[in-house]
Design a protein around this motif. Structure first.
Motif, PDB file in Angstrom:
ATOM      1  N   ILE A  88      43.342  42.339  35.985  1.00 42.43           N
ATOM      2  CA  ILE A  88      43.773  43.284  36.994  1.00 42.43           C
ATOM      3  C   ILE A  88      43.560  44.718  36.502  1.00 42.43           C
ATOM      4  N   ASN A  89      42.994  45.539  37.374  1.00 44.52           N
ATOM      5  CA  ASN A  89      42.907  46.983  37.151  1.00 44.52           C
ATOM      6  C   ASN A  89      43.876  47.635  38.126  1.00 44.52           C
ATOM      7  N   SER A  90      45.077  47.968  37.639  1.00 42.10           N
ATOM      8  CA  SER A  90      46.196  48.320  38.499  1.00 42.10           C
ATOM      9  C   SER A  90      46.572  49.783  38.352  1.00 42.10           C
ATOM     10  N   CYS A  91      47.343  50.273  39.327  1.00 38.14           N
ATOM     11  CA  CYS A  91      47.879  51.629  39.250  1.00 38.14           C
ATOM     12  C   CYS A  91      49.094  51.711  38.340  1.00 38.14           C
ATOM     13  N   PHE A  92      49.601  50.574  37.872  1.00 37.33           N
ATOM     14  CA  PHE A  92      50.732  50.545  36.942  1.00 37.33           C
ATOM     15  C   PHE A  92      50.217  50.244  35.546  1.00 37.33           C
ATOM     16  N   VAL A  93      50.465  51.182  34.635  1.00 33.73           N
ATOM     17  CA  VAL A  93      49.949  51.052  33.273  1.00 33.73           C
ATOM     18  C   VAL A  93      50.896  50.246  32.391  1.00 33.73           C
ATOM     19  N   ALA A  94      52.195  50.427  32.564  1.00 30.97           N
ATOM     20  CA  ALA A  94      53.190  49.765  31.722  1.00 30.97           C
ATOM     21  C   ALA A  94      54.187  49.013  32.589  1.00 30.97           C
ATOM     22  N   LYS A  95      55.003  48.176  31.927  1.00 33.10           N
ATOM     23  CA  LYS A  95      56.011  47.399  32.653  1.00 33.10           C
ATOM     24  C   LYS A  95      57.094  48.288  33.247  1.00 33.10           C
ATOM     25  N   ASN A  96      57.421  49.360  32.559  1.00 30.44           N
ATOM     26  CA  ASN A  96      58.503  50.230  32.996  1.00 30.44           C
ATOM     27  C   ASN A  96      58.158  50.880  34.331  1.00 30.44           C
ATOM     28  N   GLY A  97      58.959  50.619  35.353  1.00 35.86           N
ATOM     29  CA  GLY A  97      58.736  51.183  36.673  1.00 35.86           C
ATOM     30  C   GLY A  97      57.858  50.359  37.577  1.00 35.86           C
ATOM     31  N   THR A  98      57.314  49.248  37.097  1.00 32.96           N
ATOM     32  CA  THR A  98      56.488  48.383  37.942  1.00 32.96           C
ATOM     33  C   THR A  98      57.380  47.585  38.886  1.00 32.96           C
ATOM     34  N   PRO A  99      57.061  47.495  40.167  1.00 33.56           N
ATOM     35  CA  PRO A  99      57.902  46.721  41.089  1.00 33.56           C
ATOM     36  C   PRO A  99      58.037  45.269  40.659  1.00 33.56           C
ATOM     37  N   ARG A 100      59.204  44.707  40.901  1.00 28.45           N
ATOM     38  CA  ARG A 100      59.440  43.315  40.529  1.00 28.45           C
ATOM     39  C   ARG A 100      58.934  42.346  41.581  1.00 28.45           C
ATOM     40  N   GLN A 101      58.679  42.832  42.794  1.00 25.93           N
ATOM     41  CA  GLN A 101      58.168  41.992  43.862  1.00 25.93           C
ATOM     42  C   GLN A 101      57.035  42.736  44.563  1.00 25.93           C
ATOM     43  N   GLU A 188      34.104  43.495  47.832  1.00 20.78           N
ATOM     44  CA  GLU A 188      32.829  44.141  47.549  1.00 20.78           C
ATOM     45  C   GLU A 188      32.158  43.424  46.386  1.00 20.78           C
ATOM     46  N   GLY A 189      31.204  42.577  46.714  1.00 22.08           N
ATOM     47  CA  GLY A 189      30.515  41.838  45.662  1.00 22.08           C
ATOM     48  C   GLY A 189      31.447  40.891  44.948  1.00 22.08           C
ATOM     49  N   GLU A 190      31.622  41.092  43.640  1.00 24.08           N
ATOM     50  CA  GLU A 190      32.525  40.254  42.852  1.00 24.08           C
ATOM     51  C   GLU A 190      33.878  40.909  42.624  1.00 24.08           C
ATOM     52  N   THR A 191      34.219  41.942  43.406  1.00 30.35           N
ATOM     53  CA  THR A 191      35.445  42.697  43.212  1.00 30.35           C
ATOM     54  C   THR A 191      36.344  42.572  44.438  1.00 30.35           C
ATOM     55  N   LEU A 192      37.622  42.280  44.185  1.00 26.54           N
ATOM     56  CA  LEU A 192      38.647  42.253  45.222  1.00 26.54           C
ATOM     57  C   LEU A 192      39.439  43.545  45.171  1.00 26.54           C
ATOM     58  N   HIS A 193      39.659  44.147  46.328  1.00 26.06           N
ATOM     59  CA  HIS A 193      40.490  45.338  46.443  1.00 26.06           C
ATOM     60  C   HIS A 193      41.809  44.916  47.075  1.00 26.06           C
ATOM     61  N   LEU A 194      42.904  45.089  46.322  1.00 30.78           N
ATOM     62  CA  LEU A 194      44.215  44.580  46.711  1.00 30.78           C
ATOM     63  C   LEU A 194      45.191  45.730  46.888  1.00 30.78           C
ATOM     64  N   SER A 195      46.255  45.481  47.632  1.00 31.85           N
ATOM     65  CA  SER A 195      47.359  46.424  47.791  1.00 31.85           C
ATOM     66  C   SER A 195      48.665  45.647  47.843  1.00 31.85           C
ATOM     67  N   GLY A 196      49.763  46.381  47.618  1.00 30.12           N
ATOM     68  CA  GLY A 196      51.069  45.735  47.582  1.00 30.12           C
ATOM     69  C   GLY A 196      51.242  44.822  46.385  1.00 30.12           C
ATOM     70  N   VAL A 197      50.755  45.233  45.214  1.00 34.56           N
ATOM     71  CA  VAL A 197      50.775  44.388  44.027  1.00 34.56           C
ATOM     72  C   VAL A 197      51.973  44.751  43.153  1.00 34.56           C
ATOM     73  N   ASP A 198      52.326  43.829  42.277  1.00 32.98           N
ATOM     74  CA  ASP A 198      53.393  44.041  41.294  1.00 32.98           C
ATOM     75  C   ASP A 198      52.907  43.655  39.904  1.00 32.98           C
ATOM     76  N   MET A 199      51.633  43.856  39.625  1.00 31.09           N
ATOM     77  CA  MET A 199      51.026  43.505  38.336  1.00 31.09           C
ATOM     78  C   MET A 199      50.551  44.768  37.636  1.00 31.09           C
ATOM     79  N   ILE A 200      50.611  44.763  36.311  1.00 26.18           N
ATOM     80  CA  ILE A 200      50.247  45.931  35.531  1.00 26.18           C
ATOM     81  C   ILE A 200      48.789  45.831  35.092  1.00 26.18           C
ATOM     82  N   MET A 201      48.317  46.892  34.499  1.00 30.75           N
ATOM     83  CA  MET A 201      46.939  46.962  34.039  1.00 30.75           C
ATOM     84  C   MET A 201      46.662  45.895  32.973  1.00 30.75           C
ATOM     85  N   GLY A 202      45.545  45.179  33.129  1.00 34.22           N
ATOM     86  CA  GLY A 202      45.144  44.185  32.147  1.00 34.22           C
ATOM     87  C   GLY A 202      45.750  42.813  32.339  1.00 34.22           C
ATOM     88  N   THR A 203      46.435  42.570  33.443  1.00 34.69           N
ATOM     89  CA  THR A 203      47.037  41.254  33.679  1.00 34.69           C
ATOM     90  C   THR A 203      45.951  40.204  33.854  1.00 34.69           C
TER      91      THR A 203
END
Length: 441
Positions: A88-101, A188-203
């Motif tokens: 995952i390439n996410s807008c959340f870098v660390a666990k702190n402050g990442t939504p739980r749901q 787009e090709g082999e890439t999925l563009h997602l929203s409403g996620v609760d996963m951090i960068m590198g998951t």
């Protein structure tokens, strides 16, 4: 000559102060020693598990199975091998402050690129997925530290009360697997563009499955009664399915290549009636969108709330038994209330300094978008208004742990949102954003 004044009392008071300071220092040293011992035990447990895994792998490599033993190394015998299909390439870098749901913060975005090591043509497994609006993401909680888990946990929404780990969505589980429902923006090709996620960068992601309300939502799940006149005749194809209304109940991932085609005989009118009946049922599901408490069935001796409106069964045509879901009462009425989110004037000015992300998708560029004319640039979020809504969504759900909520009430809280580093503090029923600075990598 005047007699010297005795200052013994001052010396005694000074010594007493030094003794009290030494006692506090000894107490702190004891606490640090206990913490070091616990950390050492966790490290030793993790090291022993890693060594045992390495020894087992070496034993499996050194001992080549014979032809008659290869059948034993299968899923039926518990021989499980998994590999991430992407990260995952996410807008959340660390666990702190990442939504739980996933439903907490709708503007949160992420991308997932299928690795070529899994599929030689990584865009091929995504063909047809653009027809769905939401997807299930099965991933690993890779930031669980020492992979420790307990039978009972303290969910943050219960504010310290203990329940069984399998009655919660705690990441600390025997098998650190996570499941989230994300909105599929586009493919787009082999890439999925997602929203409403609760996963951090590198998951690491293990699997992707489309969300199908017919099967995944109990309110839309029907149990059709199969009659003899629903079956195809012997002269028709074995896999032919009659009636246009049955197209929605078919899973395209089945092993039998079946085709859906309307009948050309006298039962075509019946198929049309079934199609109209299906549309009527779907309209009924859409028009009953009102608070769940109106139709909830609440037991006096149970901790469960019924989400299924059983009162709507009368006078409503349906097939088989009506399906409804139940959830724990603390999910709907948690002891932790929703917080009011405020912004200081200084934080509002700093947030407006961020430049909007262009329509080409900034998250496909470098890890840190370059500033435009000295101003920071968002990587996932569209503009400052969307960033404000995302920050309010995260803080209103109180992202603090139970320990921070009870033991560290007077401390500042830091978390990242996209390329913004946010500083805030929590008061009685509210959270206030104090500072919004560009993220320094």
């Amino acid at each position: 000559m005047s007699q010297p004044v005795c200052s013994c009392g001052e010396h005694v008071e000074r010594f007493q102060q030094q003794i009290s300071v030494m006692r506090r220092e000894l107490k702190n040293l004891r606490q640090r020693a206990d913490s070091s011992v616990r950390s050492h035990r966790k490290h030793m447990t993790a090291l022993q598990s890693v060594l045992s895994t390495i020894s087992e792998n070496q034993l499996q490599v050194n001992v080549e199975p014979r032809v008659d033993q290869k059948s034993e190394l299968s899923l039926e015998k518990g021989y499980i091998r998994t590999a991430p299909i992407g990260y995952i390439n996410s807008c959340f870098v660390a666990k702190n402050g990442t939504p739980r749901q996933p439903t907490v913060c709708g503007p949160s975005r992420a991308t997932l690129q299928i690795q070529q090591s899994v599929f030689s043509n990584p865009d091929h497994p995504l063909i047809g997925l653009e027809q769905y609006s939401h997807v299930w993401i099965i991933f690993l909680f890779h930031k669980n530290g020492h992979l420790s888990y307990k039978a009972k946990v303290k969910p943050p929404r219960l504010n310290g009360q203990r329940v069984g780990v399998y009655s919660t969505r705690s990441p600390h589980r025997p098998n650190a697997l996570g499941l989230t429902l994300a909105k599929l923006e586009r493919v787009e090709g082999e890439t999925l563009h997602l929203s409403g996620v609760d996963m951090i960068m590198g998951t690491p992601v293990l699997d992707i499955k489309p969300y199908i309300p017919y099967y995944d939502c109990p309110h839309t799940r029907l149990d059709p009664v199969v009659k003899d006149w629903d079956l195809p005749s012997e002269d028709e194809s074995d896999c032919q399915v009659t009636g246009p209304s049955t197209a929605g109940f078919l899973d395209s991932g089945g092993s039998t290549p079946c085709q859906v085609s309307p009948r050309s005989d006298g039962l075509g009118a019946l198929g049309q009636v079934l199609s109209e009946l299906k549309d009527y049922l779907q309209q009924g599901e859409l028009t009953k969108d009102r608070p769940a408490e109106d139709g909830a069935v609440e037991s006096k001796h149970s901790e469960l709330d019924f989400a299924g409106p059983q009162g709507e069964l009368v006078g409503r045509p349906h097939f088989g038994e009506e399906s409804y879901s139940t959830i724990a009462s603390w999910i709907r009425q948690p002891p932790v209330s929703t917080l009011e989110v405020r912004f200081t004037h200084h934080a509002e000015r700093e947030l407006k300094e961020f430049v909007a992300c262009d329509s080409t998708g900034c998250y496909l560029s470098s890890p840190q978008p370059p500033p435009v004319m000295g101003k920071p640039k968002f990587k996932f979020l569209k503009d400052s208004d969307e960033a404000t809504a995302a920050i309010k969504a995260v803080l209103s759900a109180d992202p603090r742990s139970v320990y921070r909520r009870t033991r560290c009430q007077d401390r500042l809280f830091f978390f990242t949102m996209d390329t913004a580093d946010i500083t805030c503090w929590f008061g009685d029923g509210f959270a206030e954003v104090l500072q919004v600075q560009p993220l320094k990598l």
